[in-house]
Motif scaffolding. Structure first.
Motif, short mmCIF file in Angstrom:
data_model
loop_
_atom_site.label_atom_id
_atom_site.label_comp_id
_atom_site.label_asym_id
_atom_site.label_seq_id
_atom_site.Cartn_x
_atom_site.Cartn_y
_atom_site.Cartn_z
N ALA A 14 27.58 -46.96 -70.28
CA ALA A 14 26.99 -48.29 -70.65
C ALA A 14 25.57 -48.55 -70.23
N GLY A 15 25.61 -48.35 -68.85
CA GLY A 15 24.12 -48.61 -68.31
C GLY A 15 23.24 -47.44 -68.44
N PHE A 16 23.74 -46.19 -68.28
CA PHE A 16 22.69 -45.33 -68.79
C PHE A 16 22.30 -45.05 -70.13
N ALA A 17 23.21 -45.69 -71.19
CA ALA A 17 22.65 -45.77 -72.53
C ALA A 17 21.51 -46.84 -72.81
N ALA A 18 21.81 -47.84 -71.80
CA ALA A 18 20.84 -49.03 -71.97
C ALA A 18 19.47 -48.35 -71.40
N LEU A 19 19.51 -47.61 -70.11
CA LEU A 19 18.50 -46.90 -69.87
C LEU A 19 17.66 -46.03 -70.80
N ILE A 20 18.46 -45.21 -71.48
CA ILE A 20 17.75 -44.67 -72.69
C ILE A 20 17.18 -45.20 -73.77
N ALA A 21 17.79 -46.55 -73.86
CA ALA A 21 17.24 -47.47 -75.03
C ALA A 21 15.92 -47.96 -74.33
N VAL A 22 15.62 -48.11 -73.15
CA VAL A 22 14.46 -48.97 -72.55
C VAL A 22 13.51 -47.80 -72.57
N CYS A 23 13.77 -46.42 -72.20
CA CYS A 23 13.00 -45.62 -72.23
C CYS A 23 12.35 -45.34 -73.53
N ALA A 24 13.09 -45.42 -74.69
CA ALA A 24 12.96 -45.25 -76.28
C ALA A 24 12.05 -46.28 -76.68
N ILE A 25 12.08 -47.60 -76.06
CA ILE A 25 11.17 -48.71 -76.66
C ILE A 25 10.28 -48.94 -76.06
N LEU A 26 9.81 -48.47 -74.87
CA LEU A 26 8.43 -48.55 -74.35
C LEU A 26 7.60 -47.87 -75.08
N PRO A 27 6.20 -48.23 -75.20
CA PRO A 27 5.39 -48.12 -76.04
C PRO A 27 5.05 -46.30 -76.02
N ASP A 28 5.15 -45.96 -77.09
CA ASP A 28 5.17 -44.59 -77.50
C ASP A 28 3.91 -43.84 -78.09
N ILE A 29 3.51 -42.54 -78.00
CA ILE A 29 2.23 -42.20 -78.69
C ILE A 29 2.56 -41.55 -80.13
N LYS A 30 2.14 -42.10 -80.97
CA LYS A 30 2.31 -41.88 -82.68
C LYS A 30 1.62 -40.44 -82.70
N THR A 31 2.37 -39.73 -83.67
CA THR A 31 1.77 -38.49 -84.17
C THR A 31 1.64 -38.26 -85.36
N GLY A 32 0.66 -37.57 -86.08
CA GLY A 32 0.43 -37.82 -87.65
C GLY A 32 1.66 -37.40 -88.40
N ILE A 33 2.71 -36.88 -87.88
CA ILE A 33 3.67 -36.39 -88.49
C ILE A 33 5.06 -36.99 -88.56
N GLY A 34 5.17 -38.16 -87.79
CA GLY A 34 6.19 -39.17 -87.68
C GLY A 34 7.18 -38.79 -86.53
N VAL A 35 6.79 -37.88 -85.79
CA VAL A 35 7.67 -37.73 -84.40
C VAL A 35 6.81 -38.13 -83.17
N PRO A 36 7.09 -39.21 -82.56
CA PRO A 36 6.28 -39.78 -81.49
C PRO A 36 6.83 -39.22 -80.33
N TYR A 37 5.53 -39.51 -79.41
CA TYR A 37 5.91 -38.87 -77.97
C TYR A 37 6.68 -40.29 -77.22
N SER A 38 7.69 -40.07 -76.46
CA SER A 38 8.22 -41.20 -76.11
C SER A 38 8.95 -40.58 -74.62
N LEU A 39 9.63 -41.56 -73.97
CA LEU A 39 10.34 -41.32 -72.77
C LEU A 39 11.90 -40.87 -73.02
#
Length: 203
Positions: A14-39
Motif C-alpha cells: 500500500a505504501g509503495f502504491a501511494a508512492l507511485i501515485a505521488v510520482c505520477a501526479i507531480l507536474p509532468d511534461i506534456k508531449t504532442g502525442i499524449g504520452v507525458p514525461y513523468s516520474l
C-alpha cells in the motif's frame, strides 16, 4: 533472520502504491502525442527493486486498479479510458517491469546493495517491457508506423536512464538499511549465527 509478515507486506504494498501515485501526479511534461514525461517509472521500478517480484507486481497492480476511480494517473487523471488510449501499453507494462526488476534483484539478493546490479535490473526491465509494449500500443492507437512509434519512444530514454540511476541509489540505500526486506542476512545476524553454532567435537 527474516521478519516478514503478511501485515508488513500489505503495508509495504500500500505504501509503495501511494508512492507511485505521488510520482505520477507531480507536474509532468506534456508531449504532442499524449504520452507525458513523468516520474511514474521511477516509482514502479523502485517498488520492484525494493519489494521483490511478487510484492512489486502487486504494488503496481494496486496502483493501476486504484487509478480507475482515483485521480492518481499521470497528471492527476483517472478512469478506464486510459486502457483504450495511447498510454495503455505503458500502463500494462508497468507491473511486468516491476516484477522483472524485482526478480533480478532478489535472485541476486546478496548483491542487492550494489548499484550496478539494481541499475541494470531496472534499465533492462524498462527497455524489455515499457519501451516495447508502450510504442507497440502507441503505433496502434496513434495511427503511427511501428518505426515512427519506436522513434518517438526514444525521446524517453535519457529521462528513464536518469530515473534508473536515482532508483538504484535509493533502492540500494534501502536494502543496506533494511536487509530483511530481501531476506538478506545483516552482518549482525551472520555473527550471531556463527556464535550460536556448536563447537566441533574434539578428536
Amino acid at each position: 533472520m527474516n521478519r516478514r509478515t503478511p501485515t508488513t507486506d500489505v503495508a509495504l504494498i500500500a505504501g509503495f502504491a501511494a508512492l507511485i501515485a505521488v510520482c505520477a501526479i507531480l507536474p509532468d511534461i506534456k508531449t504532442g502525442i499524449g504520452v507525458p514525461y513523468s516520474l511514474q517509472t521511477f516509482g514502479v521500478l523502485l517498488a520492484g527493486a525494493v519489494l521483490g517480484p511478487v510484492r512489486g507486481f502487486l504494488t503496481v497492480v494496486l496502483y493501476l486498479v486504484a487509478g480507475l476511480v482515483l485521480p492518481i494517473y499521470s497528471g492527476g487523471a483517472s478512469g478506464a479510458s486510459h486502457y483504450s488510449g495511447v498510454t495503455a501499453g505503458y500502463l500494462v507494462a508497468f507491473p511486468l517491469a516491476a516484477a522483472l526488476c524485482g526478480y533480478l534483484v532478489y535472485r541476486n539478493r546478496d548483491r542487492a546493495t550494489q548499484f550496478t546490479l539494481v541499475f541494470t535490473a531496472g534499465l533492462l526491465s524498462s527497455f524489455l517491457f515499457i519501451h516495447t509494449l508502450g510504442p507497440l500500443n502507441l503505433a496502434w492507437r496513434a495511427d503511427l508506423s511501428l518505426k515512427d512509434a519506436f522513434i518517438f519512444d526514444t525521446a524517453y530514454f535519457p529521462g528513464d536512464i536518469a530515473k534508473n540511476v536515482v532508483m538504484a541509489l535509493v533502492a540500494t540505500a534501502v536494502h543496506r538499511a533494511f536487509p530483511d526486506l530481501a531476506g538478506r542476512r545483516s552482518r549482525g545476524d551472520a555473527a550471531v549465527e556463527r556464535a550460536e553454532e556448536p563447537a566441533a567435537d574434539s578428536a
